[in-house]
Design a protein around this motif. Sequence first.
Motif, PDB file in Angstrom:
ATOM      1  N   ASN A 654       0.816  -1.218   0.000  1.00  0.00           N
ATOM      2  CA  ASN A 654       0.000   0.000   0.000  1.00  0.00           C
ATOM      3  C   ASN A 654       0.850   1.270   0.000  1.00  0.00           C
ATOM      4  O   ASN A 654       1.945   1.309   0.558  1.00  0.00           O
ATOM      5  CB  ASN A 654      -0.914   0.036   1.231  1.00  0.00           C
ATOM      6  CG  ASN A 654      -1.923  -1.094   1.212  1.00  0.00           C
ATOM      7  OD1 ASN A 654      -2.428  -1.485   0.160  1.00  0.00           O
ATOM      8  ND2 ASN A 654      -2.232  -1.625   2.398  1.00  0.00           N
ATOM      9  N   TYR A 656       0.282   5.127   1.370  1.00  0.00           N
ATOM     10  CA  TYR A 656      -0.611   5.846   2.299  1.00  0.00           C
ATOM     11  C   TYR A 656      -0.462   7.357   2.133  1.00  0.00           C
ATOM     12  O   TYR A 656       0.564   7.861   1.673  1.00  0.00           O
ATOM     13  CB  TYR A 656      -0.295   5.468   3.752  1.00  0.00           C
ATOM     14  CG  TYR A 656      -0.474   3.997   4.034  1.00  0.00           C
ATOM     15  CD1 TYR A 656      -1.738   3.478   4.331  1.00  0.00           C
ATOM     16  CD2 TYR A 656       0.619   3.126   4.024  1.00  0.00           C
ATOM     17  CE1 TYR A 656      -1.900   2.129   4.600  1.00  0.00           C
ATOM     18  CE2 TYR A 656       0.468   1.781   4.284  1.00  0.00           C
ATOM     19  CZ  TYR A 656      -0.802   1.278   4.581  1.00  0.00           C
ATOM     20  OH  TYR A 656      -0.957  -0.045   4.848  1.00  0.00           O
ATOM     21  N   SER A 657      -1.509   8.069   2.597  1.00  0.00           N
ATOM     22  CA  SER A 657      -1.488   9.532   2.480  1.00  0.00           C
ATOM     23  C   SER A 657      -0.599  10.186   3.535  1.00  0.00           C
ATOM     24  O   SER A 657      -0.136  11.319   3.350  1.00  0.00           O
ATOM     25  CB  SER A 657      -2.905  10.096   2.590  1.00  0.00           C
ATOM     26  OG  SER A 657      -3.435   9.814   3.888  1.00  0.00           O
ATOM     27  N   ASP A 658      -0.365   9.517   4.675  1.00  0.00           N
ATOM     28  CA  ASP A 658       0.458  10.108   5.734  1.00  0.00           C
ATOM     29  C   ASP A 658       1.159   8.995   6.492  1.00  0.00           C
ATOM     30  O   ASP A 658       0.929   7.805   6.261  1.00  0.00           O
ATOM     31  CB  ASP A 658      -0.387  10.964   6.689  1.00  0.00           C
ATOM     32  CG  ASP A 658      -1.569  10.203   7.263  1.00  0.00           C
ATOM     33  OD1 ASP A 658      -1.434   8.997   7.575  1.00  0.00           O
ATOM     34  OD2 ASP A 658      -2.646  10.819   7.421  1.00  0.00           O
ATOM     35  N   GLU A 661      -0.766   6.254   8.406  1.00  0.00           N
ATOM     36  CA  GLU A 661      -1.478   5.249   7.613  1.00  0.00           C
ATOM     37  C   GLU A 661      -2.987   5.380   7.780  1.00  0.00           C
ATOM     38  O   GLU A 661      -3.732   4.399   7.786  1.00  0.00           O
ATOM     39  CB  GLU A 661      -1.030   3.829   7.992  1.00  0.00           C
ATOM     40  CG  GLU A 661       0.451   3.587   7.791  1.00  0.00           C
ATOM     41  CD  GLU A 661       0.853   2.139   8.079  1.00  0.00           C
ATOM     42  OE1 GLU A 661      -0.054   1.310   8.286  1.00  0.00           O
ATOM     43  OE2 GLU A 661       2.061   1.847   8.089  1.00  0.00           O
ATOM     44  N   SER A 662      -3.442   6.637   7.965  1.00  0.00           N
ATOM     45  CA  SER A 662      -4.867   6.845   8.192  1.00  0.00           C
ATOM     46  C   SER A 662      -5.688   6.728   6.912  1.00  0.00           C
ATOM     47  O   SER A 662      -6.904   6.544   6.972  1.00  0.00           O
ATOM     48  CB  SER A 662      -5.087   8.224   8.832  1.00  0.00           C
ATOM     49  OG  SER A 662      -4.570   9.239   7.992  1.00  0.00           O
ATOM     50  N   ASP A 663      -5.019   6.853   5.735  1.00  0.00           N
ATOM     51  CA  ASP A 663      -5.772   6.813   4.480  1.00  0.00           C
ATOM     52  C   ASP A 663      -4.914   6.141   3.407  1.00  0.00           C
ATOM     53  O   ASP A 663      -3.804   6.580   3.127  1.00  0.00           O
ATOM     54  CB  ASP A 663      -6.129   8.248   4.058  1.00  0.00           C
ATOM     55  CG  ASP A 663      -6.983   8.259   2.795  1.00  0.00           C
ATOM     56  OD1 ASP A 663      -7.688   7.270   2.551  1.00  0.00           O
ATOM     57  OD2 ASP A 663      -6.943   9.276   2.065  1.00  0.00           O
ATOM     58  N   LYS A 664      -5.424   5.055   2.835  1.00  0.00           N
ATOM     59  CA  LYS A 664      -4.697   4.336   1.777  1.00  0.00           C
ATOM     60  C   LYS A 664      -5.030   4.964   0.432  1.00  0.00           C
ATOM     61  O   LYS A 664      -6.190   5.082   0.063  1.00  0.00           O
ATOM     62  CB  LYS A 664      -5.089   2.863   1.767  1.00  0.00           C
ATOM     63  CG  LYS A 664      -4.268   2.038   0.776  1.00  0.00           C
ATOM     64  CD  LYS A 664      -4.677   0.577   0.788  1.00  0.00           C
ATOM     65  CE  LYS A 664      -5.983   0.404   0.022  1.00  0.00           C
ATOM     66  NZ  LYS A 664      -6.341  -1.030  -0.168  1.00  0.00           N
ATOM     67  N   TYR A 683       9.648   4.958   7.096  1.00  0.00           N
ATOM     68  CA  TYR A 683       8.874   5.118   5.868  1.00  0.00           C
ATOM     69  C   TYR A 683       9.714   5.815   4.795  1.00  0.00           C
ATOM     70  O   TYR A 683      10.699   6.500   5.092  1.00  0.00           O
ATOM     71  CB  TYR A 683       7.609   5.963   6.127  1.00  0.00           C
ATOM     72  CG  TYR A 683       6.580   5.286   7.006  1.00  0.00           C
ATOM     73  CD1 TYR A 683       5.508   4.589   6.448  1.00  0.00           C
ATOM     74  CD2 TYR A 683       6.682   5.366   8.390  1.00  0.00           C
ATOM     75  CE1 TYR A 683       4.560   3.981   7.258  1.00  0.00           C
ATOM     76  CE2 TYR A 683       5.741   4.761   9.208  1.00  0.00           C
ATOM     77  CZ  TYR A 683       4.675   4.065   8.630  1.00  0.00           C
ATOM     78  OH  TYR A 683       3.754   3.460   9.428  1.00  0.00           O
ATOM     79  N   MET A 695       5.283   4.848   1.966  1.00  0.00           N
ATOM     80  CA  MET A 695       5.327   3.381   2.007  1.00  0.00           C
ATOM     81  C   MET A 695       6.233   2.955   3.145  1.00  0.00           C
ATOM     82  O   MET A 695       7.209   3.648   3.487  1.00  0.00           O
ATOM     83  CB  MET A 695       5.864   2.822   0.671  1.00  0.00           C
ATOM     84  CG  MET A 695       4.947   3.067  -0.518  1.00  0.00           C
ATOM     85  SD  MET A 695       5.654   2.396  -2.058  1.00  0.00           S
ATOM     86  CE  MET A 695       5.662   0.628  -1.686  1.00  0.00           C
ATOM     87  N   ARG A 696       5.905   1.822   3.731  1.00  0.00           N
ATOM     88  CA  ARG A 696       6.769   1.264   4.760  1.00  0.00           C
ATOM     89  C   ARG A 696       8.111   0.872   4.134  1.00  0.00           C
ATOM     90  O   ARG A 696       8.167   0.334   3.030  1.00  0.00           O
ATOM     91  CB  ARG A 696       6.125   0.035   5.391  1.00  0.00           C
ATOM     92  CG  ARG A 696       4.789   0.308   6.068  1.00  0.00           C
ATOM     93  CD  ARG A 696       4.139  -1.004   6.481  1.00  0.00           C
ATOM     94  NE  ARG A 696       2.815  -0.791   7.037  1.00  0.00           N
ATOM     95  CZ  ARG A 696       1.953  -1.773   7.287  1.00  0.00           C
ATOM     96  NH1 ARG A 696       2.304  -3.038   6.997  1.00  0.00           N
ATOM     97  NH2 ARG A 696       0.777  -1.507   7.794  1.00  0.00           N
TER      98      ARG A 696
END
Length: 742
Positions: A654, A656-658, A661-664, A683, A695-696
């Motif tokens: 995934n 993410y937006s931040d 990881e509150s929003d994919k 990240y 990304m992680r």
Amino acid sequence: VVKVLAVGDHAVLVTGEAPSFTFYSIDLTSPGAEAEEKTLLTPSDIYFAASDGTYLYVKNSAGYISIYDEDLESHTLEVDNKLNYDVLAGLSNFAAKDGTIYLFSTGELNAARYYIYDCVNDQVKYDSTSDADVQPALVQSAYVGDSVIFAQISPQEDLENSNRIVCLDKETGAMISVPDVPVPKAFCAYGDSLYTIEGGSIYQYDLDNSDGDYSLEKAGCISMRGDDMRHLNAPKDVALAGGKLAVADSDNYRLALIDLAGGSSLSLIEGGLSAKPVSVDGDDSGVIALLEGGKIRQYSLTGGAFDYRSEYALEGAIDVALRDGFIYALKADGLYMRINDFTKSDEQFTGARRIAACDGGDALYVLFDDEIAVFGSNCHRLPCSLKGDFAEAVDIAADYLGNLTVLYPDRIEQYKNLLTSLEKTSEVQFTSALYSVTASSVELGDGEAYFAAENECLVCKTAATVVNKDEFACEAPTPGQGEPLSFMRPKADVTPIYMPADDARADSAQSLVLAEGESVMAFGALGSPGEGLAYAMQANRLIVIQIAQFEAVTPVSIGKTYEFVSDDAMYGVPYFPALQHAAPTGTRVEAVSDVAGYDGNKWVIVTYDGGRYFAPADKLRPYVAPSEPVAPDGETTGKLYGRAKAGRVGGVVNIYSDLAESDKLLGIVDGKRVEILYEFSDYYKVKYGDVIGFMRKSEVKIGGLTAVQIIAIVLSCVVAVAGAGIFISIAAIKKRNDSAEK
């Protein structure tokens, strides 16, 4: 007022000091008439004034005399005393009757002298220097009767009898009688009757010469006390309620009401009480009264009338206060508040004498011999410590700002409340040469201090500095961008106090309770330099503190570069929208220091574009510059690339937006190439097509093929030769490769 004289149907008030007296006239035939200032054109520099009930006589030190009728505008008797002005010159007292002046030397420069001067004919009718057998008296003040002169003699004359009333021979000025009359507060005479004020009443003495010797016989008493609707009897306390003045008319066993806007007319709230009222208080909701024995009666104000509501009992109560409908009572052992019943506060004290509360205010004030203690509405004591010598004070009152008025038997003192001290601003004395009262209680109104004089059975008023709720306005300030700041914690063993900044009233002072390690952020001095006040932020509220109760705390330096992880804002001072500055995701700032425990260290002080700001700590991450770009597949693009690294063949990772990881934003298949923009601790900030996100690190492989990609290639070849049975071996290889990467 230094003198009151009757001139026809007018009362003439003399104020100020010689030779700059100011004269006022009140028409006694017009109820409610106000004093009107009058200008006396002659003579200049008036030193003495007297009246015979019909005319006003004024004299200067040069010996010139003018005579006025009751309008104080015209000379009724023409006086041309140019021939004898030297006889009348000097700082000498005089009395007058029917155009004749009786002049008494003060004896300060010469021996006692006595003159009788005919104003109309400019003729000296008697001069004591021509009569060697007569020794005139030294006189302080005098009134001319029909048969004798009633005078108050000077202490130089006879120490034993000084300040007493005596009778003087009108022809020679010699003392002919020493009547048995108590030393009065004031006196006057008309005809052959002497009138004195003693103990709050007017006494009349008539002159008797039936046996050949002059004597004064008490003829009666015109008492200031009374039980009708024009008099009071020992008023003990006063309070404003609904625009009227409530009076504890003690010896009349009633609660009286004075209509301040209706010519000071008197009415009753309730009469025939079972005990004497000793204290009264009121606000816009009504009135409460404390009776002897501890009964407290409550009256509600509805439609302009006070209606009895209920009665409570609190044995030992010595004073009461009413504030916003809540009843407070003071006893020797503490402060009580009534909700369902009277409950005592946790504060123990002894020696309290009076309690005061401002209508619409927040604080309660309790009078002790050595301080005025301040309590909150919950009856908990505040550390305000208003020390002073109040052993002789009889009552206190407070205005909406929390400034205090202290009443003594003979004066009123006003103080500015500086939270931990008092600054005296004014004083009014109740005594003068002719008049005095002994005050017993005080109340503040619109620019007035009302006070009861129990012994004289009077309710009086005097000008006072008073700020009421309706006229008070305060707007909390906004600190300036870049204003000097300091972080402060309370000193050891100090419970500080504060005022809300949008109120800034000493009356709204409260104890400041901080969490362990918490500090406040101070900026900007407030008030005069001697007050030591400053605005401060405590968490998200702006308050006013006393700097002397705090000590400075040094923030911890940081000196690192940070980056905003999401769109947010920086602030010149936290929580002030007018001082905020937008900080989009990726905005880099230089961290200066923490905030020394302020607001739970939720902020970091940073610099950005030459300015100083407060940035939310949870919106920042340390900025780590990316490594030297490595181009995959031998390319030299100047950019750093990586590939999605899933946990299985064909897996998805995934973006993410931040960092939370509150929003994919989207998922990409293992092996897809992404551009590495920035590196964080756990990240990467990446770009995939037009999408930018996070990304992680564990799911990104920098350069080359991922282990899963290699396995997928081998698998595709082997399966073609050996079939699907080899899959178990391939899975084992994947696990070993994953372990090697870790």
